[in-house]
Design a protein around this motif. Sequence first.
Motif, PDB file in Angstrom:
ATOM      1  N   HIS A 180       0.813  -1.208   0.000  1.00 27.94           N
ATOM      2  CA  HIS A 180       0.000   0.000   0.000  1.00 27.94           C
ATOM      3  C   HIS A 180       0.854   1.268   0.000  1.00 27.94           C
ATOM      4  N   ALA A 181       1.876   1.301   0.842  1.00 25.80           N
ATOM      5  CA  ALA A 181       2.677   2.522   0.978  1.00 25.80           C
ATOM      6  C   ALA A 181       3.506   2.807  -0.266  1.00 25.80           C
ATOM      7  N   THR A 182       4.027   1.767  -0.899  1.00 25.97           N
ATOM      8  CA  THR A 182       4.902   1.986  -2.049  1.00 25.97           C
ATOM      9  C   THR A 182       4.128   2.337  -3.312  1.00 25.97           C
ATOM     10  N   MET A 183       2.960   1.738  -3.508  1.00 29.79           N
ATOM     11  CA  MET A 183       2.235   1.935  -4.763  1.00 29.79           C
ATOM     12  C   MET A 183       1.855   3.393  -4.991  1.00 29.79           C
ATOM     13  N   LEU A 184       1.383   4.074  -3.952  1.00 32.35           N
ATOM     14  CA  LEU A 184       0.996   5.474  -4.118  1.00 32.35           C
ATOM     15  C   LEU A 184       2.186   6.308  -4.567  1.00 32.35           C
ATOM     16  N   ASN A 185       3.336   6.100  -3.950  1.00 24.99           N
ATOM     17  CA  ASN A 185       4.522   6.879  -4.284  1.00 24.99           C
ATOM     18  C   ASN A 185       5.075   6.524  -5.654  1.00 24.99           C
ATOM     19  N   ILE A 186       5.114   5.262  -5.977  1.00 25.44           N
ATOM     20  CA  ILE A 186       5.602   4.845  -7.289  1.00 25.44           C
ATOM     21  C   ILE A 186       4.756   5.460  -8.394  1.00 25.44           C
ATOM     22  N   TRP A 187       3.444   5.448  -8.192  1.00 21.12           N
ATOM     23  CA  TRP A 187       2.580   5.955  -9.253  1.00 21.12           C
ATOM     24  C   TRP A 187       2.580   7.470  -9.350  1.00 21.12           C
ATOM     25  N   TRP A 188       2.980   8.174  -8.295  1.00 22.75           N
ATOM     26  CA  TRP A 188       3.185   9.619  -8.442  1.00 22.75           C
ATOM     27  C   TRP A 188       4.313   9.871  -9.444  1.00 22.75           C
ATOM     28  N   PHE A 189       5.387   9.127  -9.314  1.00 25.81           N
ATOM     29  CA  PHE A 189       6.506   9.287 -10.237  1.00 25.81           C
ATOM     30  C   PHE A 189       6.132   8.815 -11.640  1.00 25.81           C
ATOM     31  N   VAL A 190       5.424   7.694 -11.738  1.00 23.49           N
ATOM     32  CA  VAL A 190       4.995   7.212 -13.051  1.00 23.49           C
ATOM     33  C   VAL A 190       4.162   8.267 -13.760  1.00 23.49           C
ATOM     34  N   MET A 191       3.209   8.859 -13.043  1.00 22.03           N
ATOM     35  CA  MET A 191       2.304   9.836 -13.660  1.00 22.03           C
ATOM     36  C   MET A 191       3.042  11.093 -14.115  1.00 22.03           C
ATOM     37  N   ASN A 192       4.113  11.429 -13.481  1.00 20.50           N
ATOM     38  CA  ASN A 192       4.855  12.635 -13.856  1.00 20.50           C
ATOM     39  C   ASN A 192       5.851  12.403 -14.981  1.00 20.50           C
ATOM     40  N   TRP A 193       6.305  11.166 -15.165  1.00 19.35           N
ATOM     41  CA  TRP A 193       7.354  10.931 -16.160  1.00 19.35           C
ATOM     42  C   TRP A 193       6.954   9.947 -17.267  1.00 19.35           C
ATOM     43  N   VAL A 194       6.228   8.913 -16.944  1.00 22.53           N
ATOM     44  CA  VAL A 194       5.842   7.923 -17.970  1.00 22.53           C
ATOM     45  C   VAL A 194       4.361   7.561 -17.796  1.00 22.53           C
ATOM     46  N   PRO A 195       3.447   8.529 -18.003  1.00 19.36           N
ATOM     47  CA  PRO A 195       2.036   8.304 -17.665  1.00 19.36           C
ATOM     48  C   PRO A 195       1.231   7.524 -18.702  1.00 19.36           C
ATOM     49  N   CYS A 196       1.889   6.986 -19.696  1.00 22.15           N
ATOM     50  CA  CYS A 196       1.183   6.170 -20.694  1.00 22.15           C
ATOM     51  C   CYS A 196       2.217   5.240 -21.324  1.00 22.15           C
ATOM     52  N   GLY A 197       1.958   4.778 -22.526  1.00 22.87           N
ATOM     53  CA  GLY A 197       2.905   3.877 -23.176  1.00 22.87           C
ATOM     54  C   GLY A 197       3.019   2.565 -22.421  1.00 22.87           C
ATOM     55  N   HIS A 198       4.237   2.101 -22.222  1.00 20.09           N
ATOM     56  CA  HIS A 198       4.464   0.780 -21.649  1.00 20.09           C
ATOM     57  C   HIS A 198       4.000   0.671 -20.193  1.00 20.09           C
ATOM     58  N   SER A 199       3.613   1.775 -19.584  1.00 20.90           N
ATOM     59  CA  SER A 199       3.122   1.746 -18.199  1.00 20.90           C
ATOM     60  C   SER A 199       1.724   1.153 -18.085  1.00 20.90           C
ATOM     61  N   TYR A 200       1.077   0.937 -19.208  1.00 26.36           N
ATOM     62  CA  TYR A 200      -0.340   0.554 -19.179  1.00 26.36           C
ATOM     63  C   TYR A 200      -0.587  -0.841 -18.644  1.00 26.36           C
ATOM     64  N   PHE A 201       0.345  -1.786 -18.871  1.00 29.65           N
ATOM     65  CA  PHE A 201       0.026  -3.206 -18.714  1.00 29.65           C
ATOM     66  C   PHE A 201      -0.252  -3.584 -17.263  1.00 29.65           C
ATOM     67  N   GLY A 202       0.660  -3.219 -16.359  1.00 26.69           N
ATOM     68  CA  GLY A 202       0.478  -3.585 -14.958  1.00 26.69           C
ATOM     69  C   GLY A 202      -0.800  -3.012 -14.376  1.00 26.69           C
ATOM     70  N   ALA A 203      -1.108  -1.759 -14.705  1.00 23.87           N
ATOM     71  CA  ALA A 203      -2.322  -1.119 -14.186  1.00 23.87           C
ATOM     72  C   ALA A 203      -3.570  -1.798 -14.743  1.00 23.87           C
ATOM     73  N   THR A 204      -3.538  -2.200 -16.019  1.00 26.26           N
ATOM     74  CA  THR A 204      -4.696  -2.862 -16.618  1.00 26.26           C
ATOM     75  C   THR A 204      -4.962  -4.203 -15.959  1.00 26.26           C
ATOM     76  N   PHE A 205      -3.938  -5.007 -15.817  1.00 26.57           N
ATOM     77  CA  PHE A 205      -4.074  -6.333 -15.209  1.00 26.57           C
ATOM     78  C   PHE A 205      -4.483  -6.191 -13.742  1.00 26.57           C
ATOM     79  N   ASN A 206      -3.865  -5.232 -13.046  1.00 22.87           N
ATOM     80  CA  ASN A 206      -4.183  -5.033 -11.634  1.00 22.87           C
ATOM     81  C   ASN A 206      -5.627  -4.575 -11.436  1.00 22.87           C
ATOM     82  N   SER A 207      -6.129  -3.748 -12.346  1.00 24.44           N
ATOM     83  CA  SER A 207      -7.523  -3.307 -12.263  1.00 24.44           C
ATOM     84  C   SER A 207      -8.475  -4.493 -12.406  1.00 24.44           C
ATOM     85  N   PHE A 208      -8.139  -5.411 -13.298  1.00 24.67           N
ATOM     86  CA  PHE A 208      -8.963  -6.612 -13.459  1.00 24.67           C
ATOM     87  C   PHE A 208      -8.950  -7.458 -12.191  1.00 24.67           C
ATOM     88  N   ILE A 209      -7.769  -7.656 -11.617  1.00 25.34           N
ATOM     89  CA  ILE A 209      -7.664  -8.430 -10.381  1.00 25.34           C
ATOM     90  C   ILE A 209      -8.450  -7.756  -9.263  1.00 25.34           C
TER      91      ILE A 209
END
Length: 294
Positions: free
Chosen positions: A147-176
Amino acid sequence: MEAFNHRLNTYIDSWMGPRDPRVRGWFLLDDYPPTFVFTILYLLIVWLGPKYMKDRQPYSCRRILVVYNLALTLLSLYMFYELVTAVWQGGYNFFCQGTRSAGAADDKIIHVLWWYYFSKLIEFMDTFFFILRKNNHQITFLHVYHHATMLNIWWFVMNWVPCGHSYFGATFNSFIHVLMYSYYGLSAVPAMRPYLWWKKYITQGQLVQFVLTMFQTSCAVVWPCGFPMGWLYFQISYMISLIILFMNFYIKTYKKHGASRKKDYRNGVVASVNGHTNGMTPAETVKHRKPRAD
């Protein structure tokens, strides 16, 4: 505070490189301190919450758990649907996808991934419900770390790589999470507990998710397309840490104690999923520990 944020942003940018201008001005994304402060407050509540509840009766939270889990189920379903349709629309490449190669589809994915980032803040409530219900045994290292790491990791993802290859983990995780939070919501209804048989498979699905995400990330290392290599190496490392922690949980939960947990399930007790559950647990069914009304 503004001067501090400016200095911190300058330092982070010098370390990470230029940010993606498409998210400039978005809620919680311009400055890192709010995300960091939310994380510190979360960890403080994890530490102090059980101490505060030690001599108090646990709360039931049954009704709010049903609503909370239903809301997260619907949010996860929305994110999964929008990500899948955007990936299809943009013709995303499974093996590697840059962050500026699909036009309107990239913009759609950025908007959905902001909700994914924000959902990690909402999911702090999972832990707060454990504390209120005095299910402290569910607050494991795996639970807090994830829980603690995901929020921080995704702040950085959203600021630097908010699309492209970042999509896969979020898509699969949303399904789970559609499966997981629907399970949680149903487990908060006593009449449904005898019919909840798929908790073990949710954990298996999470492990499959981490392995496939690591594989998909590795593909972009082997067949690069301009997506930043540093992010790929970091994601591979993070997936390895989750595989180790979730595998350890899975072995302890379903292998070493399989027999006792099967007995508990037959008696109507709901065991944990991914190191925790925010449905009802044995402690809340014991008559001499009646919870207070919400």
